[in-house]
Motif scaffolding. Sequence first.
Motif, PDB file in Angstrom:
ATOM      1  N   VAL A  35       0.846  -1.188   0.000  1.00 16.07           N
ATOM      2  CA  VAL A  35       0.000   0.000   0.000  1.00 16.07           C
ATOM      3  C   VAL A  35       0.883   1.240   0.000  1.00 16.07           C
ATOM      4  O   VAL A  35       2.005   1.221   0.510  1.00 16.07           O
ATOM      5  CB  VAL A  35      -0.935   0.021   1.226  1.00 16.07           C
ATOM      6  CG1 VAL A  35      -1.929  -1.111   1.151  1.00 16.07           C
ATOM      7  CG2 VAL A  35      -0.148  -0.071   2.515  1.00 16.07           C
ATOM      8  N   PRO A  36       0.409   2.332  -0.564  1.00 16.74           N
ATOM      9  CA  PRO A  36       1.182   3.572  -0.535  1.00 16.74           C
ATOM     10  C   PRO A  36       1.386   4.060   0.900  1.00 16.74           C
ATOM     11  O   PRO A  36       0.519   3.886   1.754  1.00 16.74           O
ATOM     12  CB  PRO A  36       0.319   4.559  -1.312  1.00 16.74           C
ATOM     13  CG  PRO A  36      -0.579   3.724  -2.137  1.00 16.74           C
ATOM     14  CD  PRO A  36      -0.802   2.467  -1.354  1.00 16.74           C
ATOM     15  N   THR A  37       2.533   4.655   1.164  1.00 16.19           N
ATOM     16  CA  THR A  37       2.830   5.172   2.492  1.00 16.19           C
ATOM     17  C   THR A  37       2.952   6.688   2.431  1.00 16.19           C
ATOM     18  O   THR A  37       3.077   7.269   1.362  1.00 16.19           O
ATOM     19  CB  THR A  37       4.150   4.596   3.021  1.00 16.19           C
ATOM     20  OG1 THR A  37       5.191   4.934   2.103  1.00 16.19           O
ATOM     21  CG2 THR A  37       4.076   3.095   3.156  1.00 16.19           C
ATOM     22  N   ALA A  38       2.915   7.301   3.572  1.00 16.99           N
ATOM     23  CA  ALA A  38       3.114   8.748   3.671  1.00 16.99           C
ATOM     24  C   ALA A  38       4.083   8.983   4.819  1.00 16.99           C
ATOM     25  O   ALA A  38       3.697   9.026   5.974  1.00 16.99           O
ATOM     26  CB  ALA A  38       1.789   9.443   3.927  1.00 16.99           C
ATOM     27  N   ASP A  55       7.002   0.783  -4.635  1.00 19.60           N
ATOM     28  CA  ASP A  55       6.912   1.313  -3.274  1.00 19.60           C
ATOM     29  C   ASP A  55       6.568   2.803  -3.319  1.00 19.60           C
ATOM     30  O   ASP A  55       7.426   3.654  -3.105  1.00 19.60           O
ATOM     31  CB  ASP A  55       8.252   1.087  -2.562  1.00 19.60           C
ATOM     32  CG  ASP A  55       8.135   1.289  -1.069  1.00 19.60           C
ATOM     33  OD1 ASP A  55       7.011   1.263  -0.555  1.00 19.60           O
ATOM     34  OD2 ASP A  55       9.185   1.469  -0.419  1.00 19.60           O
ATOM     35  N   PRO A  56       5.298   3.145  -3.608  1.00 17.11           N
ATOM     36  CA  PRO A  56       4.939   4.554  -3.762  1.00 17.11           C
ATOM     37  C   PRO A  56       4.884   5.300  -2.431  1.00 17.11           C
ATOM     38  O   PRO A  56       4.625   4.724  -1.384  1.00 17.11           O
ATOM     39  CB  PRO A  56       3.559   4.501  -4.409  1.00 17.11           C
ATOM     40  CG  PRO A  56       2.996   3.202  -3.968  1.00 17.11           C
ATOM     41  CD  PRO A  56       4.161   2.271  -3.835  1.00 17.11           C
ATOM     42  N   ASN A  57       5.143   6.593  -2.480  1.00 14.10           N
ATOM     43  CA  ASN A  57       5.026   7.484  -1.333  1.00 14.10           C
ATOM     44  C   ASN A  57       3.970   8.527  -1.687  1.00 14.10           C
ATOM     45  O   ASN A  57       4.110   9.259  -2.638  1.00 14.10           O
ATOM     46  CB  ASN A  57       6.370   8.153  -1.046  1.00 14.10           C
ATOM     47  CG  ASN A  57       6.365   8.901   0.269  1.00 14.10           C
ATOM     48  OD1 ASN A  57       5.546   8.640   1.140  1.00 14.10           O
ATOM     49  ND2 ASN A  57       7.278   9.840   0.425  1.00 14.10           N
ATOM     50  N   VAL A  58       2.896   8.598  -0.903  1.00  8.86           N
ATOM     51  CA  VAL A  58       1.787   9.499  -1.188  1.00  8.86           C
ATOM     52  C   VAL A  58       2.142  10.903  -0.713  1.00  8.86           C
ATOM     53  O   VAL A  58       2.478  11.113   0.446  1.00  8.86           O
ATOM     54  CB  VAL A  58       0.498   9.014  -0.483  1.00  8.86           C
ATOM     55  CG1 VAL A  58      -0.633   9.998  -0.710  1.00  8.86           C
ATOM     56  CG2 VAL A  58       0.117   7.646  -0.973  1.00  8.86           C
ATOM     57  N   LEU A  59       2.096  11.870  -1.640  1.00  6.65           N
ATOM     58  CA  LEU A  59       2.367  13.255  -1.281  1.00  6.65           C
ATOM     59  C   LEU A  59       1.079  14.058  -1.142  1.00  6.65           C
ATOM     60  O   LEU A  59       0.977  14.946  -0.302  1.00  6.65           O
ATOM     61  CB  LEU A  59       3.255  13.909  -2.353  1.00  6.65           C
ATOM     62  CG  LEU A  59       4.582  13.211  -2.599  1.00  6.65           C
ATOM     63  CD1 LEU A  59       5.307  13.886  -3.739  1.00  6.65           C
ATOM     64  CD2 LEU A  59       5.424  13.198  -1.352  1.00  6.65           C
TER      65      LEU A  59
END
Length: 76
Positions: A35-38, A55-59
């Motif tokens: 899952v995307p992380t922040a 490995d997406p990072n939610v902005l």
Amino acid sequence: MWVQLVIMIVALVVSYVLRPKPVTPKPAALEDFSVPTAEDGREVTEVFGTVWIDDPNVLWYGNLRTTPIKAKGGKK
């Protein structure tokens, strides 16, 4: 006729006893999901074109709003 009935019942019992037992799967753990992380301080990846990010990072995530559902017609 009785012999065939007895053979059928014996075959049914044998097939029931010898059937493979179902394997119960283990429940999914949190590590199984991607899952995307922040996270603060994590580097921002620049993407050009269409690519798959493992490995997406939610902005930022859209303008989240709700709209009430209004009934049309019916009784008043």
